[in-house]
Design a protein around this motif. Structure first.
Motif, short mmCIF file in Angstrom:
data_model
loop_
_atom_site.label_atom_id
_atom_site.label_comp_id
_atom_site.label_asym_id
_atom_site.label_seq_id
_atom_site.Cartn_x
_atom_site.Cartn_y
_atom_site.Cartn_z
N GLY A 109 0.81 -1.20 0.00
CA GLY A 109 0.00 0.00 0.00
C GLY A 109 0.84 1.25 0.00
O GLY A 109 2.06 1.16 -0.08
N PRO A 110 0.25 2.44 0.08
CA PRO A 110 -1.18 2.67 0.29
C PRO A 110 -2.05 2.32 -0.92
O PRO A 110 -3.22 2.00 -0.75
CB PRO A 110 -1.26 4.17 0.62
N GLY A 111 -1.51 2.39 -2.11
CA GLY A 111 -2.33 2.02 -3.28
C GLY A 111 -2.37 0.50 -3.43
O GLY A 111 -1.67 -0.22 -2.73
N PRO A 112 -3.18 0.02 -4.35
CA PRO A 112 -3.36 -1.44 -4.49
C PRO A 112 -2.10 -2.16 -4.99
O PRO A 112 -1.95 -3.34 -4.75
CB PRO A 112 -4.51 -1.56 -5.49
N THR A 113 -1.22 -1.46 -5.70
CA THR A 113 -0.07 -2.15 -6.30
C THR A 113 1.26 -1.68 -5.72
O THR A 113 2.32 -2.08 -6.19
CB THR A 113 -0.02 -1.90 -7.83
N GLU A 114 1.21 -0.86 -4.68
CA GLU A 114 2.47 -0.34 -4.16
C GLU A 114 3.11 -1.26 -3.13
O GLU A 114 2.41 -1.88 -2.33
CB GLU A 114 2.25 1.04 -3.54
N VAL A 115 4.43 -1.30 -3.14
CA VAL A 115 5.19 -2.12 -2.20
C VAL A 115 6.16 -1.22 -1.48
O VAL A 115 6.88 -0.45 -2.11
CB VAL A 115 5.96 -3.23 -2.95
N ARG A 116 6.18 -1.29 -0.16
CA ARG A 116 7.11 -0.48 0.63
C ARG A 116 8.14 -1.42 1.27
O ARG A 116 7.98 -1.84 2.41
CB ARG A 116 6.33 0.31 1.68
N ASN A 117 9.16 -1.76 0.50
CA ASN A 117 10.25 -2.58 1.05
C ASN A 117 11.45 -1.66 1.24
O ASN A 117 12.51 -1.82 0.65
CB ASN A 117 10.57 -3.79 0.19
N HIS A 118 11.26 -0.67 2.13
CA HIS A 118 12.23 0.42 2.25
C HIS A 118 13.53 -0.01 2.92
O HIS A 118 14.50 0.74 2.91
CB HIS A 118 11.59 1.56 3.05
N GLY A 119 13.55 -1.20 3.53
CA GLY A 119 14.79 -1.66 4.14
C GLY A 119 15.68 -2.43 3.19
O GLY A 119 16.84 -2.69 3.52
N ASN A 120 15.18 -2.77 2.03
CA ASN A 120 15.92 -3.64 1.09
C ASN A 120 17.39 -3.22 0.94
O ASN A 120 17.69 -2.04 0.70
CB ASN A 120 15.22 -3.63 -0.27
N ALA A 121 18.28 -4.20 1.06
CA ALA A 121 19.73 -3.92 1.08
C ALA A 121 20.26 -3.36 -0.24
O ALA A 121 21.34 -2.78 -0.26
CB ALA A 121 20.49 -5.20 1.44
N VAL A 122 19.52 -3.52 -1.32
CA VAL A 122 20.02 -3.05 -2.62
C VAL A 122 19.27 -1.81 -3.12
O VAL A 122 19.84 -0.96 -3.80
CB VAL A 122 19.94 -4.17 -3.69
N MET A 123 18.01 -1.68 -2.78
CA MET A 123 17.26 -0.54 -3.33
C MET A 123 16.28 0.10 -2.35
O MET A 123 15.42 0.88 -2.78
CB MET A 123 16.55 -0.93 -4.62
#
Lengths: 225, 225
Positions: free
Chosen positions: A75-89
């Protein structure tokens, strides 16, 4: 591993945008500090003073902090992904070598990114650490598999180092090569500023059996771009 | 790549020890800040204020700084190597995942390290990024090849992901498997806290032709432990 690990954010689109602007700036500042502390030649007294001030800022940030890793939120939208910790991006990960603003998917569903790798990614003198190339290509191949319709977790990854990769501006590209059932083969490369291929990679990505019954996994993977 | 890239430090042993204590502490503080800024949930005003203060500290460190990467220095002793920028184990690199104080070589010349991988190394939620495992194993296999008497640059690296690698305390081990002329095969693994092997790796390491005529390369590699 539990398929229920994807929680959905309670932030509205506006709140998410404000949050990401502020905490993205905090991460970029931390990234710049990491580079500066690597290269600095200030005297030892000044270095010790700056160290103390960094420690005080860390204490301020920890006054209210989660215990563990960020994980992935939808979220917040239907297709959004919040992987803000990802080691590469990850937006909030100062180690991240891929800037999502410099990454795109072309019409053939190849994933591309332009990279600027500085001294924090060094292995042999003046060269990118071979493991950093592997780190970047694992992420790129995984994304290309997902974008191409064959998402999964890395099962096997093979890197071929064709020539030294110099620190500086580089390009990377990855694509889905083939898919059979839950298994996909993705391929990719890193190129130097002259366009020479320095590292080639081939990866096998496997969709866990449980994930085939879990719609959020596939929707997440398909929205990686 | 020029074989002359190894300069010799002008620091005395005492100066080197003092320098490393101060700048090592600066890096550890930066590492702790990187973790805190990932996990913090302070409000946006406080995050923005800390961001400004980090930027001011960066400016202070850049008042006197080298332009580029640290590279590798030899000395001050005959067998010491100062590759403090190294992306996996550099004393001055806050991204480094291997703490040299938790790394050792056993009687069979296997290289071991204990690791604590926190949220900055995340890929899938709660799990180590597959590329981070590759990054660590590239370094470990390269060291094991060198320690075993078959030093070289990575030519090929293959990772087999056997099960998910959880964030937290992990162990890694690598060893030289065989050597033929300038080519060596090294193998290694990552194990979780229960001792399960999560990732296995096999690497081909090739000693560049020029390096066979350059005594400092081989002496450097052999002192990697």
């Amino acid at each position: 591993m539990d398929a229920a690990f994807y929680s959905r954010t309670t932030l509205s689109p506006e709140e998410a945008a404000e949050h990401d602007a502020v905490f993205g700036a905090l991460t970029r500042a931390t990234r710049a500090l990491a580079d500066a502390q690597l290269r600095t030649e200030v005297d030892r007294d000044e270095a010790a003073k700056v160290t103390s001030e960094i420690e005080a800022l860390t204490d301020r940030l920890l006054r209210r902090a989660r215990d563990g890793a960020l994980g992935t939120e939808l979220g917040p939208g239907p297709t959004e992904v919040r992987n803000h910790g990802n080691a590469v991006m990850g937006l909030r990960n100062p180690f991240a070598s891929i800037d999502v603003a410099r990454k795109w998917v072309d019409d053939a569903k190849h994933v591309h990114a332009e990279l600027l790798l500085d001294g924090l990614y060094e292995g042999p003198p003046g060269l990118v650490h071979g493991g950093v190339s592997a780190l970047i290509l694992d992420q790129m191949l995984g994304e290309a598999a997902a974008v191409g319709g064959g998402p999964g977790m890395t099962g096997r990854l093979t890197l071929h180092y064709r020539r030294p990769t110099p620190l500086g501006e580089l390009a990377t590209e990855a694509w889905l090569d083939s898919t059979t059932g839950r298994k996909s083969i993705a391929k990719g490369q890193i190129r130097d500023a002259e366009g020479n291929v320095t590292v080639e990679a081939e990866g096998l990505f496997i969709l866990p059996r449980w994930a085939t019954e879990h719609p959020e996994w596939t929707s997440r993977e398909k929205t990686f771009e």
